[in-house]
Design a protein around this motif. Structure first.
Motif, PDB file in Angstrom:
ATOM      1  N   ALA A 429      -4.646 -12.698  -9.138  1.00 32.55           N
ATOM      2  CA  ALA A 429      -5.240 -11.426  -8.720  1.00 32.55           C
ATOM      3  C   ALA A 429      -5.844 -10.689  -9.911  1.00 32.55           C
ATOM      4  O   ALA A 429      -5.342 -10.764 -11.036  1.00 32.55           O
ATOM      5  CB  ALA A 429      -4.185 -10.548  -8.058  1.00 32.55           C
ATOM      6  N   LEU A 430      -6.981  -9.994  -9.670  1.00 29.79           N
ATOM      7  CA  LEU A 430      -7.531  -9.137 -10.715  1.00 29.79           C
ATOM      8  C   LEU A 430      -6.518  -8.042 -11.040  1.00 29.79           C
ATOM      9  O   LEU A 430      -5.877  -7.488 -10.142  1.00 29.79           O
ATOM     10  CB  LEU A 430      -8.850  -8.509 -10.251  1.00 29.79           C
ATOM     11  N   GLY A 457     -12.060   5.996  -4.776  1.00 27.12           N
ATOM     12  CA  GLY A 457     -11.615   6.494  -3.481  1.00 27.12           C
ATOM     13  C   GLY A 457     -11.874   5.492  -2.367  1.00 27.12           C
ATOM     14  O   GLY A 457     -11.043   5.319  -1.463  1.00 27.12           O
ATOM     15  N   CYS A 458     -13.000   4.826  -2.420  1.00 27.22           N
ATOM     16  CA  CYS A 458     -13.333   3.820  -1.408  1.00 27.22           C
ATOM     17  C   CYS A 458     -12.369   2.640  -1.475  1.00 27.22           C
ATOM     18  O   CYS A 458     -11.855   2.172  -0.460  1.00 27.22           O
ATOM     19  CB  CYS A 458     -14.775   3.348  -1.607  1.00 27.22           C
ATOM     20  N   ALA A 459     -12.126   2.132  -2.698  1.00 29.54           N
ATOM     21  CA  ALA A 459     -11.224   0.991  -2.854  1.00 29.54           C
ATOM     22  C   ALA A 459      -9.817   1.337  -2.379  1.00 29.54           C
ATOM     23  O   ALA A 459      -9.149   0.529  -1.724  1.00 29.54           O
ATOM     24  CB  ALA A 459     -11.207   0.544  -4.313  1.00 29.54           C
ATOM     25  N   ASP A 460      -9.346   2.539  -2.709  1.00 29.00           N
ATOM     26  CA  ASP A 460      -8.009   2.943  -2.298  1.00 29.00           C
ATOM     27  C   ASP A 460      -7.909   3.103  -0.779  1.00 29.00           C
ATOM     28  O   ASP A 460      -6.880   2.769  -0.168  1.00 29.00           O
ATOM     29  CB  ASP A 460      -7.625   4.261  -2.980  1.00 29.00           C
ATOM     30  N   ASP A 464      -8.417  -2.650  -1.900  1.00 31.46           N
ATOM     31  CA  ASP A 464      -7.213  -2.826  -2.695  1.00 31.46           C
ATOM     32  C   ASP A 464      -7.521  -2.674  -4.171  1.00 31.46           C
ATOM     33  O   ASP A 464      -8.664  -2.374  -4.559  1.00 31.46           O
ATOM     34  CB  ASP A 464      -6.585  -4.201  -2.415  1.00 31.46           C
ATOM     35  N   VAL A 465      -6.498  -2.899  -5.002  1.00 35.93           N
ATOM     36  CA  VAL A 465      -6.634  -2.743  -6.451  1.00 35.93           C
ATOM     37  C   VAL A 465      -7.667  -3.715  -7.015  1.00 35.93           C
ATOM     38  O   VAL A 465      -8.440  -3.368  -7.919  1.00 35.93           O
ATOM     39  CB  VAL A 465      -5.266  -2.954  -7.134  1.00 35.93           C
ATOM     40  N   GLU A 466      -7.711  -4.939  -6.490  1.00 37.90           N
ATOM     41  CA  GLU A 466      -8.663  -5.934  -7.014  1.00 37.90           C
ATOM     42  C   GLU A 466     -10.098  -5.455  -6.823  1.00 37.90           C
ATOM     43  O   GLU A 466     -10.922  -5.576  -7.727  1.00 37.90           O
ATOM     44  CB  GLU A 466      -8.461  -7.275  -6.307  1.00 37.90           C
TER      45      GLU A 466
END
Length: 579
Positions: A429-430, A457-460, A464-466
C-alpha cells in the motif's frame, strides 16, 4: 493532393511529382534499382532524377520510422552512401552528387567528395552545378478567411537554366503541420499565375510573403508534423521532403513562426462571457452550456487552428465526429446540448470576423450533417467503445508481428513507466505521506494549499489514504515542475477536481471501470459540473504525465501514483501474459 478544403485553392495539374522509389533495403546492386536511376538520369529533366534520390533519402530518414516498431538495425544515411560508394556505376556517381547537394551532413559530404576524386563518370550539366542553384526572389502565400490552412509557393533556378518550384500546404487544424507538398519543373512565377487564375472565391487570396517568415513557418510545420503518428502522407509527401528542405535552406533566416500559445483560464472565461452577453448567446447562458463552451474553447485553442473564433466545416467535423465524443466524459443528456450551442457560437464568431453569410451557412450545415452521428456516439455504450478501440489497437499490433501477450506487456509497461518498472511491481500500500513542499515557490503556495485541502477532503470522504498520497504526489510534482500553472487565477475546486479525476481515472477507481462511482459523481463532490479535462490536461503536462490518449484511459506512467489495488491488477495481467 487531397480534395480542396478551405484554406487552399484548386491545384494545377501536377507534372512529374516526386515518386516513391525502390527501397534502399532491397539491395543497391539490384538491377531494377540501377535501371530506375538510369532511366531517371537519361530523362534529361533534373526533377526526374532528384525524385528518385529524394525518395531514397526519405526512406532512411529517422523521422520516417515507426516509433513503436522494434529496433531492426535499419540503414541510415551513412549506410546508403557507403552502398553507393561500393557500387561504382555512373548512376551511383550521379546519386552521390545529388546527395551531397541535398543533405547538410558535412562528414558525409566530405566522404562523398573524396570518392568523387576517384571517379570519372560524366555528369549532366545541371547536376554538376546543383550546389550552385539560386533562390527565386518571390515566395507566394495563399490563404482563406476560414483559416484551415495555407499554401506556400517557392522556387529555385539551376545554373543550367532549369527551374523547380514547390507548393507546400500547411494545415492548421492538426496543429500547424505540413500535410502535403509537391515539386514541379517550372518557374515559381508560372505556378503562382496558375494558382491565381484558379481562385474562384472572394474569400481566398494569393500574395507575396516574407521569405524568412515562410521558411520559419514551413520548417516548424515540418518538425511538428514529423512527430505525428501515424504520419501524414500523400502521393508525393513526405517523399519530396529532402528536396523541399533543400529549397527552404536557400531562404533567408531570421523569420519567426507565429507562436501558438495556450490561452489562460481567464482569457477563455472572457471569451465565454463575451459570447453569453451577446445576442447570440444570451438565451443559452446556463450552467451546462457554459461547461460545454469551456470544452469547445479547449478544443479550438489547443487542438484545432489555435484561434477560438475561427470555425469552418472541417473544424466542425473534427469536433463532433471525433474530438468531443472521445475526449469529454459526461452524461449523454449533458453532451446532447452541444450542437445547438455550437450553432449559436459559430454565428457569433462569424459575425465577429465579418465572414460572408454563405460561408456561415456552409459551416452550420456541417453541424446538421454530423449531429446524428455525434448523438449516436454519445449515447453508445462507452465501455464497449473503449473495448472496441483496444481490440482495434491489438489487431494493428498483430499485423506488425506482435503476439497478444507481447502487445499486453507493452501496454502494461506504458502504464507504469517502462518494462523494468513493470517487472519490479509490488502490491504494498502507498504510505500515509505528508505533502512535500520542497522546491515549490513561495508565491504559489497559497494556490497549491487551497487545492491540496480540497483533494485531502475528497480522499478522506470518498476513497482512502493511498488515493490521498497519490493526489499529493501528483499535485506536488506539477507545482515543482511548472509553477506558472498555479500562478494563474483559477478555481481551487476545479483544480482539486482535476487532480482527483486524473488519479482516480488512472487507477481505474472512477469511470467506466467502476460500478460504484462515475466521473460525474466525483466532480459533484467538488460542486463542479461538466468536464475538467482542460484543467486536467494542463496539470498532466506540468507533471510529465502523457496526455496523447482518450481521457477515459489515463496512463500515469509511475508506480508511485498507483494504489495497491491497481498495481495488483497490473501484476495479474503481467503474469498472465508472461505465462
Amino acid at each position: 493532393m487531397p480534395k480542396k478544403k478551405h484554406g487552399r485553392g484548386h491545384q494545377p495539374q501536377r507534372r512529374r511529382p516526386i515518386a516513391r522509389p525502390t527501397r534502399a533495403a532491397d539491395g543497391l546492386e539490384d538491377q531494377q534499382l540501377i535501371q530506375t536511376l538510369r532511366l531517371a538520369l537519361r530523362s534529361g529533366e533534373p526533377l526526374e532524377f532528384l525524385a528518385v534520390v529524394s525518395g531514397f533519402l526519405e526512406v532512411i530518414d529517422p523521422r520516417s520510422r515507426d516509433p513503436f516498431a522494434r529496433s531492426e538495425g535499419r540503414p541510415g544515411l551513412d549506410d546508403l552512401v557507403e552502398s553507393f560508394i561500393g557500387t561504382p556505376y555512373a548512376e551511383t556517381t550521379a546519386a552521390l552528387t545529388a546527395i551531397r547537394a541535398l543533405m547538410t551532413d558535412e562528414l558525409v559530404a566530405a566522404r562523398i567528395g573524396r570518392e568523387m576524386e576517384t571517379r570519372r563518370h560524366p555528369l549532366p550539366a545541371w547536376l554538376d552545378v546543383l550546389g550552385q542553384a539560386r533562390l527565386d526572389p518571390d515566395v507566394w502565400f495563399m490563404t482563406h478567411v476560414l483559416g484551415d490552412g495555407d499554401d506556400y509557393l517557392l522556387g529555385v533556378t539551376l545554373p543550367s537554366g532549369e527551374s523547380l518550384s514547390a507548393l507546400v500546404y500547411v494545415d492548421h487544424n492538426m496543429g500547424t503541420v505540413v500535410k502535403d507538398a509537391f515539386v514541379v519543373p517550372e518557374p515559381v512565377e508560372d505556378l503562382a499565375i496558375k494558382m491565381g487564375t484558379l481562385i474562384d472565391e472572394p474569400d481566398q487570396s494569393l500574395t507575396r510573403t516574407d521569405p524568412a517568415t515562410a521558411r520559419a513557418v514551413i520548417e516548424a510545420a515540418i518538425d511538428f508534423g514529423s512527430a505525428l503518428y501515424p504520419p501524414l502522407t500523400s502521393d508525393s509527401w513526405p517523399m519530396c521532403r529532402p528536396v523541399v528542405e533543400w529549397m527552404l535552406r536557400m531562404l533567408p533566416t531570421g523569420g519567426v513562426a507565429p507562436d501558438r500559445r495556450d490561452l489562460s483560464e481567464q482569457e477563455r472565461a472572457a471569451i465565454a462571457d463575451a459570447f453569453f452577453v451577446s445576442s447570440y448567446g444570451a438565451a443559452l447562458d446556463r450552467v451546462d452550456e457554459r461547461d460545454l463552451l469551456e470544452s469547445v474553447l479547449w478544443f479550438s485553442t489547443g487542438y484545432a487552428t489555435g484561434d477560438p473564433w475561427r470555425w469552418s466545416p472541417v473544424t466542425v467535423e473534427m469536433l463532433l465526429a471525433d474530438w468531443f465524443p472521445r475526449k469529454v466524459i459526461a452524461e449523454p443528456s449533458h453532451l446532447a446540448k452541444l450542437p445547438d450551442l455550437l450553432r449559436a457560437y459559430i454565428r457569433y464568431c462569424h459575425d465577429r470576423n465579418a465572414i460572408r453569410a454563405d460561408l456561415t451557412e456552409e459551416t452550420l450545415a456541417a453541424v446538421d450533417r454530423y449531429e446524428p452521428a455525434y448523438l449516436d456516439l454519445i449515447h453508445s455504450d462507452r465501455q464497449k467503445s473503449i473495448a472496441g478501440l483496444a481490440e482495434a489497437l491489438l489487431e494493428s499490433e498483430r499485423l506488425k508481428g506482435l503476439s497478444d501477450s507481447e502487445w499486453t506487456l507493452e501496454h502494461l509497461a506504458r502504464d507504469v513507466g517502462g518494462v523494468d518498472a513493470l517487472m519490479s511491481l509490488d502490491e504494498s500500500a502507498l504510505p500515509d505521506e505528508e505533502f512535500d513542499w520542497s522546491g515549490i515557490p513561495e508565491d504559489i503556495r497559497p494556490a497549491v494549499e487551497a487545492i491540496l485541502e480540497q483533494c485531502d477532503g475528497c480522499a478522506d470522504a470518498l476513497f482512502d489514504v493511498e488515493h490521498r498520497t497519490a493526489m499529493r504526489r501528483f499535485l506536488g510534482r506539477a507545482a515543482r515542475t511548472d509553477p506558472k500553472v498555479f500562478a494563474r487565477k483559477g478555481s481551487p475546486a476545479r483544480g482539486a477536481a482535476a487532480v482527483a479525476w486524473v488519479i482516480t481515472t488512472g487507477n481505474q477507481t472512477v469511470g467506466v471501470w467502476s460500478a460504484e462511482m462515475t466521473a460525474r459523481d466525483l466532480l459533484a463532490h467538488f460542486g463542479v459540473t461538466g468536464s475538467v479535462s482542460d484543467r486536467a490536461g494542463t496539470l498532466m503536462r506540468a507533471a510529465g504525465v502523457p496526455t496523447g490518449h482518450a481521457t477515459s484511459s489515463i496512463e500515469l506512467g509511475d508506480p508511485g501514483l498507483l494504489v495497491s489495488a491497481r498495481r495488483r491488477s497490473l501484476m495479474q495481467s503481467r503474469d498472465k501474459a508472461l505465462a
